[in-house]
Design a protein around this motif. Structure first.
Motif, short mmCIF file in Angstrom:
data_model
loop_
_atom_site.label_atom_id
_atom_site.label_comp_id
_atom_site.label_asym_id
_atom_site.label_seq_id
_atom_site.Cartn_x
_atom_site.Cartn_y
_atom_site.Cartn_z
N PHE A 1 0.81 -1.22 0.00
CA PHE A 1 0.00 0.00 0.00
C PHE A 1 0.85 1.27 0.00
O PHE A 1 0.43 2.31 0.50
CB PHE A 1 -0.95 0.01 1.20
N SER A 2 2.05 1.20 -0.57
CA SER A 2 2.93 2.37 -0.62
C SER A 2 3.01 2.98 -2.01
O SER A 2 3.79 3.91 -2.24
CB SER A 2 4.34 1.99 -0.16
N ASN A 3 2.23 2.44 -2.96
CA ASN A 3 2.27 2.92 -4.36
C ASN A 3 3.64 2.74 -4.99
O ASN A 3 3.98 3.45 -5.94
CB ASN A 3 1.85 4.40 -4.46
N ALA A 4 4.43 1.82 -4.46
CA ALA A 4 5.74 1.53 -5.03
C ALA A 4 5.73 0.13 -5.62
O ALA A 4 4.95 -0.74 -5.19
CB ALA A 4 6.82 1.65 -3.95
N HIS A 5 6.59 -0.08 -6.61
CA HIS A 5 6.64 -1.36 -7.30
C HIS A 5 8.09 -1.75 -7.53
O HIS A 5 8.95 -0.89 -7.74
CB HIS A 5 5.91 -1.29 -8.65
N SER A 6 8.33 -3.05 -7.49
CA SER A 6 9.66 -3.57 -7.80
C SER A 6 9.47 -4.86 -8.59
O SER A 6 8.90 -5.83 -8.09
CB SER A 6 10.46 -3.83 -6.52
N MET A 7 9.93 -4.84 -9.84
CA MET A 7 9.77 -6.00 -10.71
C MET A 7 11.15 -6.63 -10.98
O MET A 7 12.15 -5.92 -11.09
CB MET A 7 9.14 -5.59 -12.04
N THR A 8 11.16 -7.94 -11.05
CA THR A 8 12.40 -8.64 -11.35
C THR A 8 12.11 -9.77 -12.34
O THR A 8 11.00 -10.30 -12.39
CB THR A 8 13.02 -9.22 -10.06
N THR A 9 13.12 -10.10 -13.15
CA THR A 9 12.96 -11.19 -14.10
C THR A 9 13.02 -12.53 -13.38
O THR A 9 13.53 -12.63 -12.26
CB THR A 9 14.05 -11.14 -15.18
N LEU A 10 12.51 -13.57 -14.04
CA LEU A 10 12.34 -14.84 -13.34
C LEU A 10 12.50 -16.01 -14.31
O LEU A 10 12.00 -15.96 -15.45
CB LEU A 10 10.95 -14.90 -12.68
N TRP A 11 13.19 -17.05 -13.86
CA TRP A 11 13.28 -18.32 -14.57
C TRP A 11 13.17 -19.42 -13.54
O TRP A 11 13.99 -19.53 -12.63
CB TRP A 11 14.61 -18.41 -15.33
N VAL A 12 12.10 -20.23 -13.64
CA VAL A 12 11.82 -21.26 -12.64
C VAL A 12 12.27 -22.61 -13.17
O VAL A 12 11.89 -23.02 -14.29
CB VAL A 12 10.32 -21.30 -12.30
N GLU A 13 13.06 -23.29 -12.40
CA GLU A 13 13.59 -24.59 -12.81
C GLU A 13 12.45 -25.60 -12.98
O GLU A 13 11.61 -25.77 -12.08
CB GLU A 13 14.59 -25.11 -11.77
N GLY A 14 12.41 -26.23 -14.16
CA GLY A 14 11.40 -27.26 -14.42
C GLY A 14 10.07 -26.73 -14.90
O GLY A 14 9.19 -27.52 -15.26
N TYR A 15 9.90 -25.42 -14.94
CA TYR A 15 8.62 -24.86 -15.40
C TYR A 15 8.65 -24.79 -16.93
O TYR A 15 9.58 -24.22 -17.53
CB TYR A 15 8.41 -23.47 -14.80
N ARG A 16 7.66 -25.36 -17.58
CA ARG A 16 7.71 -25.54 -19.03
C ARG A 16 7.38 -24.28 -19.81
O ARG A 16 7.67 -24.20 -21.01
CB ARG A 16 6.74 -26.65 -19.45
N ASP A 17 6.77 -23.30 -19.18
CA ASP A 17 6.38 -22.07 -19.89
C ASP A 17 7.28 -20.89 -19.53
O ASP A 17 6.83 -19.74 -19.56
CB ASP A 17 4.92 -21.72 -19.59
N ASN A 18 8.51 -21.13 -19.17
CA ASN A 18 9.43 -20.04 -18.87
C ASN A 18 9.62 -19.15 -20.10
O ASN A 18 9.60 -19.62 -21.24
CB ASN A 18 10.79 -20.58 -18.44
N SER A 19 9.78 -17.85 -19.85
CA SER A 19 10.02 -16.89 -20.91
C SER A 19 11.07 -15.90 -20.43
O SER A 19 11.09 -15.51 -19.25
CB SER A 19 8.73 -16.15 -21.30
N LYS A 20 11.93 -15.47 -21.36
CA LYS A 20 12.98 -14.54 -20.94
C LYS A 20 12.40 -13.18 -20.56
O LYS A 20 13.07 -12.39 -19.91
CB LYS A 20 14.01 -14.38 -22.05
N GLU A 21 11.15 -12.90 -21.00
CA GLU A 21 10.54 -11.62 -20.62
C GLU A 21 9.70 -11.72 -19.36
O GLU A 21 9.04 -10.76 -18.97
CB GLU A 21 9.66 -11.10 -21.76
N ALA A 22 9.67 -12.91 -18.72
CA ALA A 22 8.82 -13.07 -17.54
C ALA A 22 9.28 -12.14 -16.42
O ALA A 22 10.46 -12.07 -16.09
CB ALA A 22 8.85 -14.52 -17.07
N LEU A 23 8.31 -11.42 -15.83
CA LEU A 23 8.59 -10.51 -14.72
C LEU A 23 7.73 -10.89 -13.52
O LEU A 23 6.63 -11.44 -13.67
CB LEU A 23 8.30 -9.06 -15.11
N ILE A 24 8.22 -10.59 -12.35
CA ILE A 24 7.49 -10.92 -11.13
C ILE A 24 7.76 -9.86 -10.09
O ILE A 24 8.83 -9.23 -10.09
CB ILE A 24 7.89 -12.33 -10.62
N ASP A 25 6.79 -9.66 -9.20
CA ASP A 25 6.98 -8.73 -8.09
C ASP A 25 8.03 -9.28 -7.13
O ASP A 25 8.01 -10.48 -6.79
CB ASP A 25 5.67 -8.53 -7.33
N GLY A 26 8.92 -8.41 -6.69
CA GLY A 26 9.95 -8.82 -5.75
C GLY A 26 10.16 -7.78 -4.67
O GLY A 26 9.87 -6.59 -4.87
#
Length: 887
Positions: free
Chosen positions: A591-616
């Motif tokens: 609830f601070s109106n701030a965001h932090s995104m990071t790239t992600l690659w999950v071992e064994g996940y079949r739909d990984n993408s180099k553009e995948a982003l996730i909140d961190g």
């Protein structure tokens, strides 16, 4: 003999002569005079008109006749106003009720319009604000909102040099600084701007000068432009402020200008994607080195441009798109660092639409709702005037007998309506001032320029227009109805105590229309109310009693490990404060109106993408226990997890990446590059609502906090916030007196801020719906009371013939409920057609929610029964003999 003398004699003997005798005598006098004129060669129509004039003692050759036949317009209006004033004095009860009813509607409508005028209609405090636009370069390969991807430094400069649509362009960013004083430190929200910022925005300092391109050169950048608020609070309005300096993050800045009070740009409501501060009090030069200027892949700053005169947003976007096509092949690395990414486009949005777009529908909704209240107030006043017109039938008949035409009667009655409306308008302005101050206390804090709402000249012009409109709305129908005079029937009734009243069809239609409006408002308010209740019931994933605040370090802590050492030391001191149970830090607070995104690659996940982003977010070991975020499985971080090899994920992450297995021990890394280190999942925590209660949780990862310059501190304490805050300030001063604590509040206050706009709209619409229901019921009561008074003789006969009291009550209640049911049927149909516009404001409730559309009619019916019972009770207690004698 003059006509007024004859009428006086007729009325003085009315107790001895029947109405037929009065009519016959009057008709005889007129017929005799008309016959004489026809014998002189006049047509029948001219003879009749001339007979009436001469019968009153006025001749065509006299000055009195000329004044009577064609009086000056101003004199005629003045005469009508004097007569209208006299009528209101003779009927103070009617005047007070009508004025108060209209004043309530006018005052509420004016107050809401002042908000609309300040937020939506008033020009922004920039020159030609309609030509200011934001520039974005969205990319379909990068899953980020378009508003996040502004032009890179190199792209920005190429666009500025080659475009044909913009007269000027600027870059800026937001920042915060510790402002040091002799006794304390304060955190100041600032903007770093390039040398074209003030010319592009067409902003001029109140005194001093603005930042120029020379100030943005390295070594010349320690100058500052301050807001008038900062000048007042920090420098006490010193006249020599332009000769003074200020300490920002340990560096000295020279003040070169002071901005006008209305300039606070950029603020959170002005910027895209809901980020930023509430206001800006400081403007500093934005220094971009030659190396930074050549950077084509890191959009670090906001970009604003001013359209050339005559250029539309669509034309400018087409122009910018062609430029970006040429620049696209020059990009080598995307913003998430996973190799070459092309496909950069162009998007242009109006600065004004960015600021007011999210609240435009809310304010128009409130204005529409309060206009419904005004219409109901006008309907009630119209009903009062219809009843009063029935009581004035004798007076209007005499005016008609004296030669007043239908239009003349309508004008007189509309003059009385205008006088009522004008008095109500004056009272409405006073009520609007009160309502406006109450509304500003409910300010949710995220509606731009709401606090600038006032009863200015434009609002007063709106009130004048409102007075004229309300005059027509409530005065036209009674005036037209009353002008339809049956002279014969009216004169026949002069010798009796009864009244000749028009039929109640118009009054019934007004009540039915009011119920329609009430039904629509109740259904809308019910949907928003249910939605707000559902939002409030959502668990945020943490304890709302946790105390939080922000800390930002300056450049003195930029060395390796210094930032982490400061926060570790600070947290230890906080945990030693009496009453504190635990303390932790996080890089991105919910609830601070701030965001932090990071790239992600999950071992064994079949739909990984180099553009995948996730909140961190980075956290300290005690953060989760301090926030009381439940641990679902595994463990929290410990002090031994500083190497960054471990992560904690939330339940949404597990549902997406490991729906059928335990995530503990699974690995992930920060991108597709196989050289990046793997991180092991050691724990799963409950989902946390990061942006608002009505936004579903998203997959998120938490890492051990590394060397940082800015973080939010969470404190769990058994003591109330007011008792612990002084100790928190003393703790930070004991380490570094130049560091300020900012935005100190509980998470409950943060949640309340995030739901403030929803609470604001729900509260106001509920108030308007309740007011509309009350006014409609008052109108229904008035109609039935008037109907009972007219039917006293009939009801007396019914009772005399054996009708029971319960039957009489049922008869009156049935009359009222028939109008209510007709209004409900139409109102529900209208509400069904209109509530789809509320879909974007609802959470957890469908627009056609059956419970709401059942509750609204039931509430209306129950309230209507109460309104009907009072006149029904009076009708049931009519004494038959007294009623017949009175008749």
């Amino acid at each position: 003999m003059e006509l007024r003398v004859i009428f006086a004699r007729l009325f003085s003997r009315s107790h001895r002569r029947s109405a037929n005798d009065i009519e016959d005598e009057l008709a005889t006098h007129l017929d005799m005079a008309a016959a004489d004129l026809r014998a002189q060669g006049m047509s029948e129509e001219e003879a009749t008109r001339e007979a009436r004039i001469r019968f009153g003692g006025i001749t065509q050759n006299s000055e009195a006749y000329r004044r009577q036949a064609r009086p000056p317009f101003a004199d005629s209006i003045a005469s009508d106003l004097r007569y209208a004033t006299r009528q209101l004095r003779l009927n103070p009860g009617f005047a007070i009720v009508a004025v108060l009813t209209l004043a309530l509607g006018i005052g509420a409508t004016t107050a809401i319009y002042s908000l609309v005028q300040a937020v939506l209609l008033r020009s922004l405090p920039y020159g030609h604000a309609e030509r200011l636009v934001y520039l974005y370069t969205p990319n379909p390969h990068i899953p980020l909102p378009p508003e996040v991807l502004a032009p890179s430094n190199a792209d920005f400069r190429d666009i500025r040099q080659t475009n044909h649509s913009f007269s000027d362009m600027t870059q800026f960013s937001q920042a915060t600084f510790n402002l040091s004083t002799a006794t304390a430190a304060a955190r100041i929200d600032a903007a770093k701007v390039d040398g074209r910022f003030f010319p592009t925005m067409e902003l001029l300092p109140q005194f001093g000068r603005a930042i120029t391109a020379d100030d943005a050169q390295p070594g010349h950048d320690h100058v500052a432009v301050i807001s008038q608020s900062l000048w007042h609070s920090y420098f006490r309005n010193a006249g020599d402020v332009l000769t003074r300096t200020m300490q920002l993050d340990g560096n000295t800045y020279r003040i070169i200008g002071v901005m006008p009070p209305e300039v606070q740009f950029p603020t959170i409501s002005d910027l895209p994607y809901g980020s930023g501060s509430a206001r800006t009090d400081l403007w500093l030069p934005l220094v971009i080195t030659a190396k930074d200027a050549a950077d084509r892949d890191n959009p670090n700053y906001y970009a604003v441009a001013r359209l050339k005169p005559g250029v539309s947003i669509g034309q400018a976007q087409a122009d910018m798109a062609l430029i970006m096509q040429r620049l696209d092949r020059l990009h080598t690395v995307d913003v998430v660092g996973n190799g070459s990414t092309h496909g950069w486009g162009a998007l242009i949005e109006s600065v004004r639409d960015t600021a007011v777009g999210p609240v435009r529908s809310l304010l128009w909704l409130l204005l529409g709702a309060v206009c419904c209240v005004l219409l109901i107030a006008c309907g009630n006043t119209a009903n009062l005037l219809l009843a009063r017109a029935a009581a004035r039938s004798h007076e209007l008949s005499v005016r008609a007998a004296l030669g007043a035409g239908r239009l003349r009667v309508i004008r007189q009655l509309l003059t009385e309506s205008l006088l009522l409306s004008s008095i109500a308008g004056a009272a409405g302005i006073a009520l609007a001032w009160i309502f406006l101050h109450l509304l500003l206390r409910l300010d949710p804090g995220n509606i731009p320029r709401l606090q600038q709402a006032s009863l200015n000249g434009w609002v007063l012009l709106f009130v004048i227009g409102l007075v004229l409109v309300t005059c027509l709305l409530f005065g036209a129908l009674p005036a037209i109805s009353a002008s339809r005079i049956d002279l014969t029937a009216s004169l026949k009734s002069m010798g009796t105590r009864g009244i000749v009243a028009p039929r109640d069809r118009g009054r019934n239609l007004l009540i039915t229309g009011e119920i329609v409006l009430v039904t629509v408002l109740l259904a809308s308010a019910g949907l928003l109310l249910r939605s707000y209740v559902k939002v409030s019931a959502v668990h945020p994933g943490f304890s709302s009693s946790t105390i939080t605040f922000g800390v930002t370090l300056d450049s003195r802590y930029a060395g390796r490990g210094q930032g982490r050492a400061f926060f570790q030391r600070f947290l230890e001191r906080i945990e030693h404060i009496p009453g504190v149970r635990s303390a932790g830090a996080v890089t991105v607070l919910p609830f601070s109106n701030a965001h932090s995104m990071t790239t992600l690659w999950v071992e064994g996940y079949r739909d990984n993408s180099k553009e995948a982003l996730i909140d961190g977010a980075g956290v300290t070991p005690h953060y989760f226990s301090t926030m009381q975020t439940p641990l679902i499985s595994g463990r929290f971080f410990t002090s031994a997890d500083r190497d960054g090899g471990h992560v904690v994920v939330n339940q949404s992450f597990v549902r997406k990446y490991f729906p059928d297995q335990s995530p503990l021990g699974k690995r992930l890394r920060g991108g597709a590059d196989p050289k990046l280190p793997w991180q092991t999942i050691i724990g799963v925590v409950a989902d946390v609502r990061n942006e608002s209660l009505d936004q579903p949780p998203v997959p998120q990862i938490y890492t051990p906090i590394d060397n940082i310059q800015s973080a939010s501190i969470a404190v769990r304490s058994s003591m109330p916030p007011d008792a612990i805050i002084p100790a928190l300030r003393a703790s930070v001063r004991s380490i570094d007196s130049s560091i300020a604590l900012v935005d100190i509040r509980t998470m409950q206050q943060a949640i309340a801020t995030s739901t403030a706009r929803r609470r604001f709209q729900t509260s106001l619409l509920t108030i308007f719906a309740g007011t509309a229901l009350l006014l409609a019921l008052v109108g229904l009561y008035g109609l039935l009371a008037y109907s009972v008074r007219r039917r006293v003789a009939e009801i007396g006969v019914r009772i005399a013939l054996g009708a029971s009291r319960s039957r009489v009550i049922a008869m009156v209640v049935r009359q009222g409920l028939q109008l209510v049911l007709a209004g409900l049927i139409i109102g529900i149909a209208v509400a069904f057609a209109g509530v789809r516009f509320l879909a974007g404001m609802l959470y957890g409730v469908r627009p056609y929610d059956p419970w709401t559309f059942l509750a609204a009619p039931l509430l209306t019916i129950l309230a209507a029964i109460v309104a009907c019972c009072v006149p029904a009770w009076h009708a049931a207690h009519i004494e038959p003999m007294r009623a017949l004698r009175a008749e």
